[in-house]
Design a protein around this motif. Structure first.
Motif, PDB file in Angstrom:
ATOM      1  N   VAL A   1     -82.292 -90.678 -34.723  1.00 52.65           N
ATOM      2  CA  VAL A   1     -82.239 -89.682 -35.582  1.00 52.65           C
ATOM      3  C   VAL A   1     -81.436 -88.735 -35.294  1.00 52.65           C
ATOM      4  O   VAL A   1     -80.745 -88.019 -35.699  1.00 52.65           O
ATOM      5  CB  VAL A   1     -84.280 -89.352 -35.123  1.00 52.65           C
ATOM      6  CG1 VAL A   1     -84.404 -88.031 -36.288  1.00 52.65           C
ATOM      7  CG2 VAL A   1     -84.943 -90.268 -35.478  1.00 52.65           C
ATOM      8  N   VAL A   2     -81.220 -88.169 -33.760  1.00 52.86           N
ATOM      9  CA  VAL A   2     -80.527 -87.290 -33.365  1.00 52.86           C
ATOM     10  C   VAL A   2     -79.024 -87.952 -32.343  1.00 52.86           C
ATOM     11  O   VAL A   2     -79.108 -88.653 -32.275  1.00 52.86           O
ATOM     12  CB  VAL A   2     -81.055 -86.047 -32.157  1.00 52.86           C
ATOM     13  CG1 VAL A   2     -80.138 -85.844 -31.818  1.00 52.86           C
ATOM     14  CG2 VAL A   2     -82.549 -85.534 -32.576  1.00 52.86           C
ATOM     15  N   LYS A   3     -77.788 -88.328 -33.271  1.00 46.90           N
ATOM     16  CA  LYS A   3     -77.226 -88.532 -33.008  1.00 46.90           C
ATOM     17  C   LYS A   3     -75.702 -87.513 -32.460  1.00 46.90           C
ATOM     18  O   LYS A   3     -74.936 -88.261 -31.004  1.00 46.90           O
ATOM     19  CB  LYS A   3     -76.584 -89.262 -34.120  1.00 46.90           C
ATOM     20  CG  LYS A   3     -77.685 -90.502 -34.595  1.00 46.90           C
ATOM     21  CD  LYS A   3     -76.755 -91.670 -35.645  1.00 46.90           C
ATOM     22  CE  LYS A   3     -77.765 -92.463 -35.995  1.00 46.90           C
ATOM     23  NZ  LYS A   3     -77.505 -92.486 -37.728  1.00 46.90           N
ATOM     24  N   ASP A   4     -75.092 -86.343 -33.399  1.00 50.36           N
ATOM     25  CA  ASP A   4     -74.761 -85.979 -32.699  1.00 50.36           C
ATOM     26  C   ASP A   4     -74.405 -85.939 -31.738  1.00 50.36           C
ATOM     27  O   ASP A   4     -75.503 -85.053 -30.714  1.00 50.36           O
ATOM     28  CB  ASP A   4     -74.976 -84.879 -33.973  1.00 50.36           C
ATOM     29  CG  ASP A   4     -73.313 -83.699 -33.435  1.00 50.36           C
ATOM     30  OD1 ASP A   4     -72.537 -84.324 -33.168  1.00 50.36           O
ATOM     31  OD2 ASP A   4     -73.716 -82.189 -33.852  1.00 50.36           O
ATOM     32  N   THR A   5     -73.161 -85.562 -30.832  1.00 52.23           N
ATOM     33  CA  THR A   5     -73.154 -85.507 -29.451  1.00 52.23           C
ATOM     34  C   THR A   5     -73.382 -83.539 -29.008  1.00 52.23           C
ATOM     35  O   THR A   5     -74.339 -83.666 -28.219  1.00 52.23           O
ATOM     36  CB  THR A   5     -71.728 -85.397 -28.757  1.00 52.23           C
ATOM     37  OG1 THR A   5     -70.750 -86.297 -29.595  1.00 52.23           O
ATOM     38  CG2 THR A   5     -71.815 -86.058 -27.563  1.00 52.23           C
ATOM     39  N   LYS A   6     -73.676 -83.288 -29.839  1.00 50.56           N
ATOM     40  CA  LYS A   6     -73.452 -81.207 -29.599  1.00 50.56           C
ATOM     41  C   LYS A   6     -74.824 -81.535 -29.394  1.00 50.56           C
ATOM     42  O   LYS A   6     -75.519 -80.619 -28.637  1.00 50.56           O
ATOM     43  CB  LYS A   6     -73.039 -81.105 -30.510  1.00 50.56           C
ATOM     44  CG  LYS A   6     -73.482 -78.923 -30.213  1.00 50.56           C
ATOM     45  CD  LYS A   6     -71.920 -78.826 -31.020  1.00 50.56           C
ATOM     46  CE  LYS A   6     -72.638 -76.532 -31.091  1.00 50.56           C
ATOM     47  NZ  LYS A   6     -72.501 -76.416 -32.212  1.00 50.56           N
ATOM     48  N   GLN A   7     -75.684 -81.994 -30.474  1.00 53.62           N
ATOM     49  CA  GLN A   7     -76.973 -81.955 -30.816  1.00 53.62           C
ATOM     50  C   GLN A   7     -78.488 -82.714 -29.659  1.00 53.62           C
ATOM     51  O   GLN A   7     -79.262 -82.363 -29.066  1.00 53.62           O
ATOM     52  CB  GLN A   7     -77.632 -82.778 -32.098  1.00 53.62           C
ATOM     53  CG  GLN A   7     -78.269 -81.471 -32.582  1.00 53.62           C
ATOM     54  CD  GLN A   7     -79.075 -82.594 -34.201  1.00 53.62           C
ATOM     55  OE1 GLN A   7     -78.143 -83.266 -34.697  1.00 53.62           O
ATOM     56  NE2 GLN A   7     -79.724 -81.522 -34.892  1.00 53.62           N
ATOM     57  N   VAL A   8     -77.120 -83.921 -29.257  1.00 50.74           N
ATOM     58  CA  VAL A   8     -77.903 -84.698 -28.103  1.00 50.74           C
ATOM     59  C   VAL A   8     -77.959 -83.596 -27.055  1.00 50.74           C
ATOM     60  O   VAL A   8     -79.044 -83.731 -26.624  1.00 50.74           O
ATOM     61  CB  VAL A   8     -77.417 -85.613 -27.859  1.00 50.74           C
ATOM     62  CG1 VAL A   8     -77.860 -86.878 -26.803  1.00 50.74           C
ATOM     63  CG2 VAL A   8     -77.767 -86.930 -28.892  1.00 50.74           C
ATOM     64  N   LYS A   9     -76.992 -82.758 -26.603  1.00 51.38           N
ATOM     65  CA  LYS A   9     -76.535 -82.323 -25.242  1.00 51.38           C
ATOM     66  C   LYS A   9     -77.455 -81.299 -25.778  1.00 51.38           C
ATOM     67  O   LYS A   9     -78.764 -80.389 -24.745  1.00 51.38           O
ATOM     68  CB  LYS A   9     -75.324 -81.332 -25.645  1.00 51.38           C
ATOM     69  CG  LYS A   9     -75.441 -80.746 -23.812  1.00 51.38           C
ATOM     70  CD  LYS A   9     -73.259 -80.167 -24.022  1.00 51.38           C
ATOM     71  CE  LYS A   9     -73.365 -79.273 -22.697  1.00 51.38           C
ATOM     72  NZ  LYS A   9     -73.594 -78.472 -22.382  1.00 51.38           N
ATOM     73  N   GLU A  10     -77.716 -80.703 -26.741  1.00 61.65           N
ATOM     74  CA  GLU A  10     -78.852 -79.630 -26.633  1.00 61.65           C
ATOM     75  C   GLU A  10     -80.494 -79.644 -26.223  1.00 61.65           C
ATOM     76  O   GLU A  10     -81.133 -78.909 -25.647  1.00 61.65           O
ATOM     77  CB  GLU A  10     -78.755 -79.006 -28.049  1.00 61.65           C
ATOM     78  CG  GLU A  10     -78.004 -77.337 -28.695  1.00 61.65           C
ATOM     79  CD  GLU A  10     -78.050 -77.568 -29.953  1.00 61.65           C
ATOM     80  OE1 GLU A  10     -79.106 -77.878 -31.112  1.00 61.65           O
ATOM     81  OE2 GLU A  10     -77.238 -76.780 -30.319  1.00 61.65           O
TER      82      GLU A  10
END
Ligand code: ADP
Length: 486
Positions: A300-309
């Motif tokens: 569901v979360v793929k974006d690297t920045k989002q994953v980091k968050e």
């Protein structure tokens, strides 16, 4: 038998009374008998002496009774008239059988005995002794004539003196029937009085025994109610004796049991609350971590920045979980009396400087100034350095947490007392009694991350070091925590 003590008391009381009555009755009867005999003897002696004196006077010293029984009878003829009539009426005057005998036991007088034909051999053995004693000038008593006179008789012998010479022995035989009757009457009266006294005493002892055992019964019933778990039961007995003391001890026991039961109820509730709260506190970070992980795993979360968050959030939640678990572990260790903490000599000033250094980073974020004032450089005490530092840090952290930006926290050591004073939001009167309770925390904007275990740990550490921890606070003015070292 239900009322065993009462029955025993009645039995003991009655037995004691019976023994007492028998002893007192026996002593009384013996004294009474002796005194009656003594009175009788005295009376007889007085009569005998008076008669002997009168005879002596009437004889005027000139007459003699003559010799032998017959001679005595004849001798009577030689008496003057007044003596003769006196002697004739002697039995009536003496109110008893009167003999006048010579030294050889010859009867000289007329009287009841004058009509009796008795042989010398009939005379009792001690008649001789009595007469001899009288002719020696003594007044003497004898009971030896009873058989001869065919009734219990007390005989008194006294000398009749003429011209300083003993010329005869006056023997008065007084029947003792009257005396015995008096003694028997006395005995009967005594027996009746004892029986009446015994009956009254037994009635009284029953009443006493019942009133004595009544409070015991009440205490037994109270103890049974207490045993059933109803700790509000009281004996209600107020007596100024050992029974009263026992009753008030039971009442104190019931009070303590009631208090202990109340405390145990509160503890039980606190434990339940604690479990509910801790489950909730553990569940929140676990749920967040699990949700974040699922989101990542499910793509569901793929974006690297989002994953980091997400990772950062999970890290924070893990840290808060770790802090919670560590705090819980620390509390359980400190509360365990078997867990010994290492005590070594240390300088409290060092501990305070260390704690302030650690807290100053967070303080700086809010531009809070920690003003540390020590009245000395060295204040040696025994303790666990790390735990004492933790204790001060908890309170300083709270002070920072609940203080507005740009304020000051005053930390001082004066004599043996450390004070941490802030200018924060303060603690309401309603919250004040509970702030040291496990897991109690006020949910507010300032306290988002609090676990409610900080002050519990600080209190435990203070207890382990014999430090008196107290707090004073005024809402919207500030709070002071005081640590008093012994
Ligand atoms: P927490 O993790 O919530 O800080 P604590 O046991 O340390 O738990 O404190 C319990 C509660 O006591 C806090 O939630 C707060 O309401 C109150 N409290 C403690 N210290 C202060 C302070 N300096 N000023 C105001 N309230 C305080």
């Amino acid at each position: 038998m239900k009322n065993k003590i009462a029955i025993k008391l009645i039995a003991y009381f009655s037995a004691t009374l019976l023994i007492f009555s028998i002893i007192i009755g026996g002593i009384f009867m013996s004294l009474f008998k002796n005194s009656t005999i003594q009175i009788q003897k005295k009376d007889l002696e007085n009569r005998a002496l008076t008669i002997a004196d009168t005879i002596s006077e009437l004889m005027g010293g000139s007459l003699s009774f003559g010799n032998g029984m017959q001679g005595g009878m004849m001798g009577m003829g030689g008496m003057n008239q007044s003596l003769g009539s006196y002697v004739r009426n002697l039995d009536d005057i003496a109110m008893a059988d009167v003999w006048i005998v010579d030294e050889n036991l010859n009867l000289l007088t007329i009287g009841a005995m004058a009509k009796m034909q008795y042989m010398y051999s009939d005379l009792p053995e001690d008649a001789d002794v009595v007469v001899k004693d009288v002719f020696n000038g003594n007044t003497t008593f004898s009971e030896g004539f009873s058989e001869l006179l065919e009734k219990p008789t007390l005989t008194i012998g006294t000398p009749i003196v003429s011209d300083n010479e003993i010329i005869g022995a006056l023997l008065i035989h007084s029947p003792v029937e009257g005396m015995n009757a008096a003694v028997n009457d006395g005995f009967k009266m005594l027996a009746v009085s004892i029986v009446i006294a015994l009956i009254l005493s037994i009635i009284l002892s029953v009443a006493l025994a019942v009133s004595f055992t009544k409070p015991l019964k009440t205490m037994k019933n109270t103890a049974l109610i207490l045993a059933e778990g109803n700790y509000s039961a009281k004996t209600g007995i107020s007596q100024n004796d050992e029974i009263g003391e026992l009753a008030s001890t039971i009442d104190i026991l019931s009070q303590r049991l009631e208090k202990a039961s109340h405390e145990s109820e509160i503890l039980h509730k606190q434990r339940q609350d604690f479990i509910t709260n801790i489950s909730h506190e553990l569940r929140t970070p676990v749920t967040v971590i699990r949700g974040s992980l699922e989101a990542i795993c499910d793509g569901v979360v793929k974006d690297t920045k989002q994953v980091k968050e997400y990772h950062e959030q999970m890290l924070n939640e893990s840290k808060s979980l770790e802090r919670l678990v560590n705090d819980l572990f620390e509390i359980s260790r400190l509360q365990n009396a078997d867990f010994k903490i290492e005590m070594q000599e240390l300088n409290i000033c060092d501990v305070l400087n260390d704690a302030v250094r650690s807290a100053s980073n967070i303080a700086r974020n809010k531009n809070i100034n920690i003003d540390l004032k020590l009245d000395k450089d060295v204040f040696i005490t025994k303790g666990d350095y790390g735990r004492l530092r933790q204790m001060f840090l908890i309170v300083i952290d709270n002070a920072i947490k609940f203080s507005p930006e740009n304020s000051t926290i005053n930390l001082s050591l004066y004599n043996n007392k450390v004070t941490v004073q802030d200018e924060g939001i303060g603690i309401s009167k309603d919250d004040m009694p509970y702030i040291f309770n496990r897991y109690y925390r006020v949910k507010s904007v300032e306290n988002k991350t609090g676990t409610g275990l900080g002050l519990t740990i600080a209190q435990q550490i203070a207890n382990r070091h014999n430090v008196k921890l107290s707090v004073a606070s005024e809402q919207n003015v500030g709070t002071s925590f005081m640590f008093e070292f012994s």
